[in-house]
Design a protein around this motif. Sequence first.
Motif, PDB file in Angstrom:
ATOM      1  N   GLY A 185       0.701  -1.255  -0.071  1.00 19.46           N
ATOM      2  CA  GLY A 185      -0.067  -0.025  -0.004  1.00 19.46           C
ATOM      3  C   GLY A 185       0.848   1.170  -0.063  1.00 19.46           C
ATOM      4  O   GLY A 185       0.376   2.233  -0.525  1.00 19.46           O
TER       5      GLY A 185
ATOM      6  N   PHE B  56      -4.607   0.667  -0.905  1.00 19.72           N
ATOM      7  CA  PHE B  56      -5.087   0.060  -2.217  1.00 19.72           C
ATOM      8  C   PHE B  56      -6.200   0.388  -2.653  1.00 19.72           C
ATOM      9  O   PHE B  56      -7.032   1.261  -2.168  1.00 19.72           O
ATOM     10  CB  PHE B  56      -5.683  -1.359  -1.601  1.00 19.72           C
TER      11      PHE B  56
ATOM     12  N   PRO C 259      -1.407  -0.390  -6.524  1.00 15.51           N
ATOM     13  CA  PRO C 259      -2.065  -1.848  -5.768  1.00 15.51           C
ATOM     14  C   PRO C 259      -3.446  -1.899  -5.947  1.00 15.51           C
ATOM     15  O   PRO C 259      -4.139  -0.892  -5.501  1.00 15.51           O
ATOM     16  CB  PRO C 259      -1.504  -1.474  -4.567  1.00 15.51           C
TER      17      PRO C 259
ATOM     18  N   TYR D 290      -9.848  -0.795  -3.838  1.00 16.97           N
ATOM     19  CA  TYR D 290     -10.350  -2.086  -3.601  1.00 16.97           C
ATOM     20  C   TYR D 290     -11.732  -2.267  -4.488  1.00 16.97           C
ATOM     21  O   TYR D 290     -12.341  -1.217  -4.755  1.00 16.97           O
ATOM     22  CB  TYR D 290     -11.024  -2.073  -1.985  1.00 16.97           C
TER      23      TYR D 290
END
Length: 684
Positions: A161, A245, A272, A247
């Motif tokens: 992250g 991140f 990421p 998501y």
Amino acid sequence: MTLLDTINSPKDLRKLDRKQLHELAGEIRHRIIEVVSRIGGHFGGNLGIVELTLALHYVFNTPRDQIVFDTGHQSYPHKLITGRRDTFDTIRMHGGISGFCKREESEYDVFNAGHASTSISAALGIAVARDIKDENYRVVAIIGDGALSGGLALEGLNQAGHLKRKLMIILNDNDMSISTNVGAMSGYLNGIIKGQAYNQAKDLAKGMMDRIPLVGGKLHGMASDMEQLFKHMIVPGTLFEELGFKYIGPYDGHDLDFLIDLFEKNKDYNGPLLVHVITKKGKGYTPAENRPIWSHGVSPFDIDSGDVVKSTKSSPPSYTAVFSETLIELAKRDPKIVAITAAMPDGTGLDKFGKALPERMFDVGIAEEHAVTFCGGMATQGMKPIAAIYSTFLQRAFDQVFHDVAIMDLPVVFALDRGGIAGADGPTHHGIYDMAYLRIFPNMICMAPKDENELRHMLKTSFETGHPTSLRYPRGNGFGVAMDAELQSLPVGKGEVMREGEAGVIFAIGNEVWPAVQAAEILAKEGVEVAVVNARFIKPLDDELITRYCRPFARVITVEEGSLAGGFGSAIMERVQQLGIRDIQFHRIGIPDEYVHHGAQDVLRAQYDLDANGIAKRVREFLRSGSKTEELDPEVRAMIARGATEGEIAQFIFRNVPEEELRKLPGSDRVDEVVYGLRRTATK
Ligand SMILES: Cc1ncc(C[n+]2csc(CCOP(=O)(O)OP(=O)(O)O)c2C)c(N)n1
């Protein structure tokens, strides 16, 4: 000819259309069910990951793009489409393909695994290397919700992250570890999934409320309070977003078309990305879907009923079962005993403990490091914690054993199941090193029972040492010995003489004691009597027995199902040297400086001379080796043929064989007599 028969690599897969891909998914499931029902293996997780695997290899340009599987037990579909279709039915068998990812096996296996929670760190390492080399390929890690509970995975997330490299992490969430997944992370993931249902329910409720004119407004107020309450459920993945991140999810991990489109769209996301997919363990095979715990790893079963094929012959109880029952017996008598497992309640037998004494059993998730330090904390408060962890997995917690237990001399018990050769799971799972890595810590007591009966007494003893104590025992069934009704305390650091003999002595530890005794019996039939000592303790060793049997010129053999480097035999050699005993000839039987492959336990034991015949062979060779008498044998025979007298032969032997060697021969207590007699004759 099936479609699967045409897939030699993912290149062939990419030629298929969507309809054919669905067909292939069915064939892969069928193949896995057919093979695992015959030979056993990892099961439920593999049935659950078929669509995900196909979609990944379809979209990503493997092997250039790197797909890292966490743990690797769910790599069967991956193996089937990456060139291992024809060897698939040798999986986990001696000489066959591995049950886990192995770089040695295929260029598609980018990182070896077996232990959980490594994929994020490994994938991040690969991504960073790619960037340093200024190359351009994609890196994907697939990790289960169970493995995500491991500290290493969280450490990987933390750095990923932060570094913001292009890296896709797929969270394969089936709400299961081997048993039910536990812990706050699991609760969080569940919250996300339930949040989806909540959102749908909320929309429905809102529509209904709008149609009730008077009370509608009030109800809206209530709903908004609830919204605050469930904030984290409504905005899924907040935790991952906050860790740096992007998501996306949760998505249905069995919707192949959807997954392909999803990966196509996101494969080049530049940072990421965490993709949360929901799968079902055992998907597509009802008996496994209904019994997800059973479906993790299975023995051969009947496909129609899903029932495990039972052996008709009755076998002795397993070490795990004896451990589990004895621990419950002890804990019922002692309220201070608490049992800890790291995601292995079934494998370690603590599931039964959890049922009998639920408030004193803790499953910490795949978190061996935490488990050990958690035990350390409890021990400072006078509790008697026992961490039941497979020998190989305790390696994860090497520093915690040292720093959080041993250095404070805290009485934590380490029950190490699968000590020794573990079998079909192979090199990552054999418990070869524990004797070497635990005995080095001051304060440690290390023991290993010769059989399931002694395990009971040792377990009792391990709670009484007042020190950190390890107790290692093998995978599988005991020897079927008679079981003592009463538990006994064994004297710490004292071994047991199993057999006397003059040609040499075998010091054996743990489950190698009975095979050593059998080996001695084989040799006795050949006229060679060797003594056998059950050492019981790797640390402290029994100085009295060592001094008694390791007399100058003695031939000492050690046997252990563990690494020769630093293990039990090394411990005996060190002790002999510390005690100032000289002129001992050692021969150590155990695991040499190499990794033990996968295969059945008996096959591997035979390979390393760890069964009775192997031990007998090695002892026989050792007792003969370097023997001048042996070398002179042809000449003596020739003398006999020429009709030489006994006196002439004796003189010849005496002139050529050194005195210390004569002393080592059977009947050496009479050597003095013989030697002096011969000397007189020879010097005449
Ligand atoms: C360090 C370590 N501890 C324990 C295990 C035993 N183990 C193998 S798979 C597994 C569960 C993994 O669960 P998850 O990551 O959710 O994968 P799933 O099988 O559910 O797909 C465990 C505990 C292991 N492999 N490694």
